[in-house]
Design a protein around this motif. Structure first.
Motif, PDB file in Angstrom:
ATOM      1  N   LYS A 143       0.823  -1.206   0.000  1.00  0.00           N
ATOM      2  CA  LYS A 143       0.000   0.000   0.000  1.00  0.00           C
ATOM      3  C   LYS A 143       0.856   1.255   0.000  1.00  0.00           C
ATOM      4  O   LYS A 143       0.560   2.229  -0.694  1.00  0.00           O
ATOM      5  CB  LYS A 143      -0.931  -0.015   1.210  1.00  0.00           C
ATOM      6  CG  LYS A 143      -2.050  -1.043   1.126  1.00  0.00           C
ATOM      7  CD  LYS A 143      -2.982  -0.926   2.316  1.00  0.00           C
ATOM      8  CE  LYS A 143      -4.124  -1.945   2.214  1.00  0.00           C
ATOM      9  NZ  LYS A 143      -5.032  -1.853   3.383  1.00  0.00           N
ATOM     10  N   GLU A 144       1.929   1.225   0.788  1.00  0.00           N
ATOM     11  CA  GLU A 144       2.807   2.394   0.866  1.00  0.00           C
ATOM     12  C   GLU A 144       3.527   2.624  -0.446  1.00  0.00           C
ATOM     13  O   GLU A 144       3.693   3.756  -0.902  1.00  0.00           O
ATOM     14  CB  GLU A 144       3.827   2.202   2.005  1.00  0.00           C
ATOM     15  CG  GLU A 144       4.628   3.439   2.343  1.00  0.00           C
ATOM     16  CD  GLU A 144       3.768   4.569   2.901  1.00  0.00           C
ATOM     17  OE1 GLU A 144       4.187   5.733   2.780  1.00  0.00           O
ATOM     18  OE2 GLU A 144       2.683   4.285   3.446  1.00  0.00           O
ATOM     19  N   ILE A 145       3.947   1.530  -1.096  1.00  0.00           N
ATOM     20  CA  ILE A 145       4.633   1.639  -2.393  1.00  0.00           C
ATOM     21  C   ILE A 145       3.682   2.188  -3.452  1.00  0.00           C
ATOM     22  O   ILE A 145       4.031   3.083  -4.218  1.00  0.00           O
ATOM     23  CB  ILE A 145       5.209   0.275  -2.819  1.00  0.00           C
ATOM     24  CG1 ILE A 145       6.418  -0.071  -1.940  1.00  0.00           C
ATOM     25  CG2 ILE A 145       5.618   0.286  -4.291  1.00  0.00           C
ATOM     26  CD1 ILE A 145       7.001  -1.440  -2.188  1.00  0.00           C
ATOM     27  N   TYR A 146       2.459   1.666  -3.496  1.00  0.00           N
ATOM     28  CA  TYR A 146       1.474   2.178  -4.453  1.00  0.00           C
ATOM     29  C   TYR A 146       1.219   3.664  -4.234  1.00  0.00           C
ATOM     30  O   TYR A 146       1.098   4.441  -5.178  1.00  0.00           O
ATOM     31  CB  TYR A 146       0.154   1.418  -4.314  1.00  0.00           C
ATOM     32  CG  TYR A 146       0.102   0.100  -5.050  1.00  0.00           C
ATOM     33  CD1 TYR A 146       0.555  -0.005  -6.360  1.00  0.00           C
ATOM     34  CD2 TYR A 146      -0.418  -1.031  -4.446  1.00  0.00           C
ATOM     35  CE1 TYR A 146       0.499  -1.214  -7.038  1.00  0.00           C
ATOM     36  CE2 TYR A 146      -0.485  -2.249  -5.117  1.00  0.00           C
ATOM     37  CZ  TYR A 146      -0.011  -2.324  -6.414  1.00  0.00           C
ATOM     38  OH  TYR A 146      -0.073  -3.506  -7.084  1.00  0.00           O
ATOM     39  N   LYS A 147       1.162   4.047  -2.967  1.00  0.00           N
ATOM     40  CA  LYS A 147       0.879   5.441  -2.618  1.00  0.00           C
ATOM     41  C   LYS A 147       2.015   6.367  -3.044  1.00  0.00           C
ATOM     42  O   LYS A 147       1.791   7.410  -3.664  1.00  0.00           O
ATOM     43  CB  LYS A 147       0.649   5.543  -1.113  1.00  0.00           C
ATOM     44  CG  LYS A 147       0.434   6.958  -0.606  1.00  0.00           C
ATOM     45  CD  LYS A 147       0.285   6.946   0.911  1.00  0.00           C
ATOM     46  CE  LYS A 147       0.214   8.351   1.459  1.00  0.00           C
ATOM     47  NZ  LYS A 147       0.122   8.345   2.954  1.00  0.00           N
ATOM     48  N   ASN A 148       3.241   5.982  -2.725  1.00  0.00           N
ATOM     49  CA  ASN A 148       4.400   6.846  -2.965  1.00  0.00           C
ATOM     50  C   ASN A 148       4.867   6.862  -4.410  1.00  0.00           C
ATOM     51  O   ASN A 148       5.469   7.839  -4.862  1.00  0.00           O
ATOM     52  CB  ASN A 148       5.571   6.434  -2.070  1.00  0.00           C
ATOM     53  CG  ASN A 148       5.295   6.715  -0.608  1.00  0.00           C
ATOM     54  OD1 ASN A 148       4.457   7.546  -0.280  1.00  0.00           O
ATOM     55  ND2 ASN A 148       5.982   6.023   0.276  1.00  0.00           N
TER      56      ASN A 148
END
Length: 307
Positions: A143-148
């Motif tokens: 989720k963090e990778i998709y967000k950033n």
């Protein structure tokens, strides 16, 4: 001022008839159609035309267009060269030295064939997580990778999960662990001998010489096909020197040209190329180019798809 268009190619083959029918590339028939279109609408030039323009201040023709081919695939000898020779066109070809010398497969190509062979992206992601856990490396926060990195994903081809896999294997996992992970997945899904696979994928020194004998230009594409812009000045110099040693096998000592792997370079790269008497170098930035001192080591190119 002299301006020109450069079109860049990678895989060119009868893809649907090949052993890997979903690999991303350009079908041979479409390539031939593109050649016909370019010959009708542009004046196709050679690397020698650019060299003469730099060295002797000669003018390029209107709507000048140069064709370049990256990574040194056997496709370029088997399928591309015959079509260029038939049409009396000279192209520029950029093989990576280590693939040919040591018969290995680049990280990028391993990813291409992993994704072609294993269509279940969830399985690949799970195997990456298992590999990282086995090597005591923290699992990625999806989720963090998709967000950033959402903006980065937009620039890439494929589904969201494919973009995620590519990002993990190309950027997120640090070297040399990412190379080991690519090799692990490549061996698991393709079940082939890497050296034998490499010999079938990349040009041989004999084929490179045959291409030169048929009027094609060979240039440098790094030694290990890595991002030069991420390296220190010293390590860039090592990579470029090893690449030049490879080019000398074909009596290429002067009037040599360069194409940056992944389009990655920085001011150190340009300084080294200038010291090593490189004439000009190609980036991966799309657009037309002007042949001037400012842009000589960052010539723009259109990818065949975007073109």
């Amino acid at each position: 001022m002299n301006s020109f268009t450069t079109v860049n190619y990678h895989y060119v083959r009868p893809i649907k008839e090949s052993k890997y029918p979903t690999i991303k590339g350009l079908e041979l028939k479409k390539f031939i159609n593109q050649l016909n279109f370019l010959m009708k609408n542009y004046n196709i030039i050679s690397a020698e035309d650019l060299i003469n323009s730099i060295s002797h201040k000669t003018k390029l023709p209107k709507k000048a267009c140069l064709l370049t081919f990256d990574d040194g695939y056997k496709d370029h000898h088997k399928y591309v060269m015959p079509e260029l020779v038939k049409k009396k066109i000279s192209g520029c070809f950029f093989p990576s030295a280590e693939n040919i010398i040591n018969n290995n497969v680049t990280e990028t190509n391993k990813i291409h064939f992993i994704l072609e062979k294993q269509k279940n992206t969830n399985l690949i992601i799970n195997d990456i997580n298992i590999f990282l856990k086995h090597n005591n490396f923290p699992a990625p926060d999806k989720k963090e990778i998709y967000k950033n990195f959402e903006s980065l994903f937009i620039k890439r081809y494929g589904s969201k999960k494919i973009k995620y896999i590519k990002f993990l294997l190309q950027s997120w996992i640090p070297a040399p662990l990412k190379e080991d992970c690519c090799t692990f997945l490549f061996n698991k899904y393709l079940r082939v001998n890497e050296k034998e696979f490499s010999k079938k994928l990349y040009l041989s020194t004999k084929e490179i010489q045959e291409m030169m004998n048929n009027g094609m230009t060979i240039g440098g594409h790094g030694y290990r096909h890595i991002r030069l812009g991420d390296l220190s000045y010293k390590n860039q110099a090592i990579e470029i020197n090893k690449m030049l040693t490879f080019l000398k096998k074909f009596n290429i000592k002067k009037k040599w040209i360069m194409c940056y792997p992944y389009g990655s370079f920085n001011n150190d790269t340009k300084t080294i190329l200038n010291k090593k008497d490189c004439l000009f170098a190609f980036s991966a930035t799309p657009g037309r180019s002007l042949l001037n001192k400012k842009d000589i080591f960052s010539i723009k190119r259109y990818d065949t798809n975007s073109f």
